[in-house]
Design a protein around this motif. Sequence first.
Motif, short mmCIF file in Angstrom:
data_model
loop_
_atom_site.label_atom_id
_atom_site.label_comp_id
_atom_site.label_asym_id
_atom_site.label_seq_id
_atom_site.Cartn_x
_atom_site.Cartn_y
_atom_site.Cartn_z
N ALA A 115 -45.60 21.81 37.08
CA ALA A 115 -45.52 21.21 38.50
C ALA A 115 -46.95 21.16 39.05
O ALA A 115 -47.16 20.58 40.20
CB ALA A 115 -44.51 22.04 38.99
N VAL A 116 -47.78 22.11 38.74
CA VAL A 116 -49.11 22.26 39.41
C VAL A 116 -50.09 21.43 38.48
O VAL A 116 -50.29 21.87 37.42
CB VAL A 116 -49.57 23.81 39.69
CG1 VAL A 116 -50.83 23.81 40.37
CG2 VAL A 116 -48.34 24.18 40.95
N ARG A 117 -51.17 20.60 39.31
CA ARG A 117 -51.94 20.04 38.31
C ARG A 117 -52.87 20.76 37.95
O ARG A 117 -53.27 20.47 36.89
CB ARG A 117 -52.72 19.03 39.60
CG ARG A 117 -53.87 18.18 39.13
CD ARG A 117 -54.20 17.33 40.09
NE ARG A 117 -55.34 16.73 39.81
CZ ARG A 117 -56.63 16.86 40.07
NH1 ARG A 117 -56.83 18.14 40.87
NH2 ARG A 117 -57.64 16.47 40.02
N GLY A 118 -53.36 22.01 38.40
CA GLY A 118 -54.27 22.73 37.85
C GLY A 118 -53.91 23.26 36.54
O GLY A 118 -54.60 23.34 35.45
#
Lengths: 359, 537
Positions: free
Chosen positions: A260-263
């Motif tokens: 869910a998190v780009r990083g």
Amino acid sequence: MNALLQSTPRGLYCPAGDFYVDPRVPVERAVVSHAHSDHARWGCKRYLAAQKSEQLLRMRLSPDAQFHFLAFGESHAVNGVKLSFHPAGHMLGSAQVRIEHRGQVAVVTGDYKLGDDPTCESWQPIHCDLMVTESTFGLPVYRWPSEQVTMAAINEWWRANQAIGKCSVLYGYAIGKSQRLLAGLDSTVGPIYTHGAVEKGVQAYRRSGVRLPKTTYVGTIRGKHDWSKAMVVAVPSAHGTPWMRRFGRASTAMASGWMAVRGSRRRRSVDRGFVVSDHVDWPTLLQAIDACDPDRVWVTHGYSAVVARYLNEAGRDAQAIDSGLRTEQDEDAAASLATDDGSDADTDGNSERETPPAP
Amino acid sequence: MIDFAALYHRLDSTTKTNEKIAAMADYFGLANPADAAWATYFLSGGKLRRLVPTKLLRQWAAEAAGIPSWLFDESYQSVGDLAETISLIVPPGESREEMPLSLWITSKLEPLKTLSEDQQRDAVLEIWQQTDPQMRFVVMKLITGAFRVGVSKRLVTRAIAQFAQTSHPDITADVVSHRLMGDWQPSAAAFQRLMNPDVEDAVVSQPYPFCLAHPLDTAAGPGALGSAHEFLAEWKWDGIRGQVIRRQGQTFVWSRGEELMEGRWPEIEAAAESLPNGTVVDGEILAALASGQVLQFAQLQRRIGRKSIGKKLLAEVPVIFHAFDLLEEDGTDIRDQPLAYRRQRLEAVVHQVDHPHLCLTQLITGSSWADWSNIRETSREMNAEGLMLKRRDGRYDVGRVRGNWWKWKVEPYTIDAVLIYAQKGHGKRSSLFTDYTFALWQGDTLVPFAKAYSGLTDAEIQQVDQFVRKNTKESFGPVRSVTPELVMELAFEGLQRSKRHKSGIATRFPRILRWRHDKRPADANRLSDLLELLPSE
Ligand SMILES: [Zn+2]
């Protein structure tokens, strides 16, 4: 401290029943919520677990250990403490542990989720005095898209790869996630292959009566082979290893809540990240606590302090019982499966990593 | 806007230059000219003036998500990016209104800055309701002025050229760069002008491809190149490579990244006014005193990235163009002539101009490799990185061709230091402790002196991450202080005194060379060892 349960460095302990729930170290008597390695530790003398996890637990724990399995909802007395397992919805056989003694009820959720999953029974709320909940994704940035939307996106990605002659390699943890993904794949699109560690899980799932689409273990394919239409379900640690070379041109994707998190997506250096998680997200974590409506909440396994503080401010009696943040790596490790077939083994290695004890 | 958001995510999911160019070219082929103009503007670094204070955005996002502000902050800390935190934390929108990018900008985003705070709030909440997380992320990047997607202006010009060339093969990236010069404002007409097939307008500014030097293996030395007599030696300057073009009464300064640097170096543009038409000079932009003494790169850095240069900065950090090659004379391309000839013609041109901001880079006298080797050792005193060795009879090559130009750098400084603080990385590494602060001994205390981010393998980063988690002494916001146990060898390119640093020294390009498992913290270097490395003043 609660009379029913104590949080100790070795894990959650029930003094009246003299047993641990998901102990962190080998103990005499372990009650196990599910078969992932950070919950089902190697080396205990006696294990008590849900019937549906039998195949998976026997696969990964010592055959010398004594096992006792209970059907969901069936009660068993341990030194006068009434114990039963209830579906947690996390993976096949995953259970919440209900403990009752002198009119007090505690529930240990283990890992759990509320969404649909064709490979296991759905989570059920249990009214209780004390709820011990996980919080792997206990931040409001985690909010899962629906199962159908994500599986449709995965199948669409597979077709798109076929159209340009690329093999699709989808990474998921060896047991639980991989089988859930397999169940959602559209087998009319093309042939489905499995990594060795995933295939072992598949076999155990099939022995447990879960219906999965036809799969072929990659290791049985010898010589030249056309992979351009194939979907390969593999463990994350296979990414970037020589094992991958056989597929030629391939597109890779990771299926995990962390995506869910780009990083996290970028750090994985895969072509796509699909948000598929077997844990509660923020809204369902709060929904579950409301449904169980406990007098007291203990938060563990993840963003414990954050969730406990939020619940306290919302008027619940809550506390964090560990300080360890479960990271992406811990998750990988916990979900990995020890395998014995050399080259195909999940090589993440540190699969028995401990969560740091409470300060 | 849907297409532009999709373009963003396509660019974001690849590191390959060709795929990035293809993604942009596809977008330009699809978009109407007004949208293509705005996309060009944002992709090449243009921003909207600050529309809404970020403090308010954070506050409204927390309210929309029904969470307290501390929980927003925790989430932001974990995600590492404000626009992304907002797009994830606010519940997904219900409808997704399709509106072209240009209309989004002119009817939704630009008007924000003229609204009252309450009106802004309503408008932003409406935007959140109309966007799913993927599109909302891009919109929030535009609103916060933090839109960056890892493409340079040059790459954008290449993509526009690639698209344009499907019908007009003369429109090269250089032509597009030329046309994007000046205060380029996005509009349909402006984008259509980029597509004009008659490229006469752009010829005047066209640069030559830069000749790049090959690194010389410092351990082996230059012996294998042949005789020193076949070479000229110059300092290898640490500035900004540039090409100065004077044609038809106009001046153009190009960087090595082949971007036009307009108005950034007014002194050099002024000097170039005196160059005869039809002249192209290659050289290095350096911060330097009137005496000719070259200043450290840190000084030049103060002028980099500024769109407008104030009088104060111009006075404090004057720049000089150190010319070292002549590529065009009297409108004739002389790159095939031998270096010795070009150098002679360059000297004539520079003397004729006689301007304090245009000088010849010095040739270093020497008659053997040994002479130059000794002189190279003094590079740091000159604020140079080493020597350049150029073959006297060599032509001006295109790109990094082996043979004619060699860079012979000095060895980096190295020192063993102790890791004392760690912080989580941002973006790509936001869940791992990857940013470290290192210290050296002064008496019994460890004095922090450098931060380093890179140099370890992924496996080592994991190990350090585990170490930090298990050995945290204190947390100060995102920074953890850890038990001083790990010793690493750091390398860096330069050193200078600094009042802003506790240690009194600033290091340039510090990086981790290797993890010294063999050393205990007590074996690390002392601050005085570092001070000894400082160039004398
Ligand atoms: Zn689990």
